[in-house]
Design an enzyme around this catalytic site. Structure first.
Site, PDB file in Angstrom:
ATOM      1  N   GLU A 228       1.016  -1.253  -0.131  1.00 49.69           N
ATOM      2  CA  GLU A 228      -0.061   0.044   0.124  1.00 49.69           C
ATOM      3  C   GLU A 228       0.628   1.401  -0.101  1.00 49.69           C
ATOM      4  O   GLU A 228       1.162   2.156   0.679  1.00 49.69           O
ATOM      5  CB  GLU A 228      -1.041   0.033   1.063  1.00 49.69           C
ATOM      6  CG  GLU A 228      -2.607  -0.709   1.103  1.00 49.69           C
ATOM      7  CD  GLU A 228      -3.148  -1.091   2.376  1.00 49.69           C
ATOM      8  OE1 GLU A 228      -2.753   0.177   2.568  1.00 49.69           O
ATOM      9  OE2 GLU A 228      -4.734  -1.725   2.239  1.00 49.69           O
TER      10      GLU A 228
ATOM     11  N   GLU B 110      -5.215  -8.676   0.493  1.00 49.47           N
ATOM     12  CA  GLU B 110      -5.876  -8.128   1.545  1.00 49.47           C
ATOM     13  C   GLU B 110      -7.625  -8.142   1.921  1.00 49.47           C
ATOM     14  O   GLU B 110      -8.108  -6.969   0.631  1.00 49.47           O
ATOM     15  CB  GLU B 110      -5.411  -6.705   2.614  1.00 49.47           C
ATOM     16  CG  GLU B 110      -4.254  -7.085   3.256  1.00 49.47           C
ATOM     17  CD  GLU B 110      -3.205  -5.820   3.757  1.00 49.47           C
ATOM     18  OE1 GLU B 110      -4.574  -4.681   4.147  1.00 49.47           O
ATOM     19  OE2 GLU B 110      -2.362  -5.723   4.387  1.00 49.47           O
TER      20      GLU B 110
END
Length: 482
Positions: free
Chosen positions: A181, A382
């Site tokens: 991320e 995720e």
């Protein structure tokens, strides 16, 4: 460790979902070093930017400390045993950069590598495939003091660390993720200040995008030079972005936010170029659009897979709003010319995020439409949800909302990528639940529980929740059908 059935499973629905999982599809769980390991000064680990951020009063909910977290550094065998009973195929974990290279440059700490060496061997002995993430936000503090990801040199140091990790662990890791991320690092850490290092540069933070992507490219080169046996990829948070109305300003600002949230990361990695911003927004993106061809070639090396972290869609509305962001309260957000609007039609998680599984299929379709043949096979690296839960328990929590969340998101992932689905032409390889156990949830401290396993942060006792038994039943049903 014998885990007993907690009578939490709707057998018919589990069997139906198990039947939709394609042969070879990976079911896994994900975690991050800083959120679970604790032992922040053990065996030569150096401080990270997050250590310093967490020590500053007011940065973490209720002053919670990551010093112990889940004590995974000392309890890894117990946690691997839980994963073995869970029956997952793969564990996505991150390596702690300051545990392996305390200063972020120079000497490598062999004790840090020893820990991950043991962990990988324990996973393999349990029949669990390791997916290792090189960077999940814990920048060594000396590098942060030198500018962190606003400094191009951090990318070069990251490559040194990647080479050391790949050289020691590369013979046994099945997949490598370079960055986790980068959008969260830029937006939450450098633009809004709600995460480490706590800077509020707003759009002046965009150089941190480019330097992270350079780090990714250099790390890919370093891993390949080290001869790692596993595949190499990267993962980013992606959200479908929608305007709050058909008004021109809403549509324009939604397009700009889509660039900031999604495309300034994926476009250079997958297409070798930064996206063109709307004319009115060009000054904001000047630092990216001036990137050299050499840099873009480095960033856009072929990958074996691309990781997508999906949690929620985003709606953008014109005008300043509150200081609330998905990661917490950030005063800088209230200075932006737009705000994030609510989705009143959806239930929300403990974080206030909309529960919108159908948008996962929409996101996969958008990615394929944008990147076509350049889109590698995907993993959902995720996906999960926090909900209010007690600090202390005497048995399995009936976390039915989490079970519903996971069941609907996995169902959407499979249906959307099946023949005739909205994203039928996307090659989806697996789905990783966030997360194995309740942990230190960044600026939210221990107030947000995402785990399949409850952790009592006073005693560190692990207690599987009913969602744990649901995923266990799904894994067993899938294997019985094989």
């Amino acid at each position: 460790m014998a885990v007993q059935n907690a009578d939490a499973v709707n057998t018919a629905s589990v069997q139906d979902l198990a039947g939709r999982l394609r042969p070879g599809f990976t079911l896994g769980v994900a975690a991050a070093a800083f959120q679970i390991e604790g032992s922040l000064a053990a065996d030569g680990r150096g401080p990270s930017g997050w250590d310093a951020f967490a020590e500053k009063p007011g940065n973490i909910v209720d002053g919670h400390s990551p010093a112990v977290a889940c004590d995974h550094y000392n309890r890894a065998p117990e946690d691997v045993a839980l994963m073995r009973e869970l029956g997952i195929d793969s564990y996505r974990f991150s390596l702690s950069w300051p545990r392996i290279q305390p200063d972020g440059r120079g000497a490598i700490n062999s004790h840090g590598l020893d820990f991950y060496d043991r962990l990988i061997d324990q996973l393999l002995a349990a029949g669990i495939s390791p997916m290792a993430t090189l960077y999940h936000w814990d920048t060594p503090l000396p590098l942060e003091h030198s500018g962190g990801w606003m400094n191009r040199a951090t990318a070069e140091h990251f490559a040194e660390y990647a080479a050391a990790a790949g050289g020691r662990l590369g013979d046994r890791v099945a997949q490598w993720v370079t960055l986790n991320e980068p959008v969260s690092v830029t937006l939450n850490g450098y633009a809004l200040g709600v995460h480490a290092p706590g800077r509020d540069l707003l759009l002046d933070a965009l150089p941190s995008v480019h330097n992270q992507l350079l780090g990714h490219g250099l790390a890919v080169q370093a891993l390949r030079a080290a001869g790692v046996a596993g595949g190499i990829g990267v993962t980013n948070l992606h959200s479908p972005v929608r305007p709050a109305s058909r008004k021109l300003t809403d549509r324009l600002l939604a397009r700009v936010f889509d660039l900031v949230l999604n495309r300034v990361y994926a476009d250079p990695i997958l297409l070798g170029r930064y996206p063109k911003p709307p004319a009115a927004a060009k000054p904001w993106f000047r630092s990216l659009t001036k990137a050299s061809d050499d840099d873009l070639r480095l960033i856009s090396q072929p990958l074996d897979f691309y990781g997508v972290n999906y949690y929620y869609p985003v709606k953008v509305a014109t005008g300043q709003g509150s200081a609330d962001t998905p990661a917490g309260t950030a005063d800088a957000m209230a200075r932006m010319p737009f705000h994030l609007a609510a989705f009143p039609e959806y239930d929300t998680t403990g974080f206030g995020w909309p529960v919108a599984p159908e948008h996962l299929g929409i996101l996969l379709r958008e990615l394929k439409d944008r990147y076509g043949a350049a889109l590698p096979p995907l993993y959902i690296t995720e996906s999960g949800a926090s909900f209010p839960e007690p600090e202390h328990v005497t048995g399995p929590i009936a976390d039915t909302r989490r079970i519903d969340y996971l069941a609907h998101h996995l169902h959407q992932a499979m249906v959307s990528t099946a023949p005739g689905g909205i994203a039928h032409d996307v090659e989806l390889l697996g789905y990783y639940v966030w997360t194995l156990m309740d942990n230190f949830e960044w600026a939210a401290g221990y107030s947000q529980r995402f785990g399949l396993v409850h952790v009592d942060f006073d005693t560190l006792k692990r207690t599987p929740k009913k969602s744990f038994y649901w995923l266990q039943a799904l894994s067993r049903a899938r294997k019985a059908l094989a």
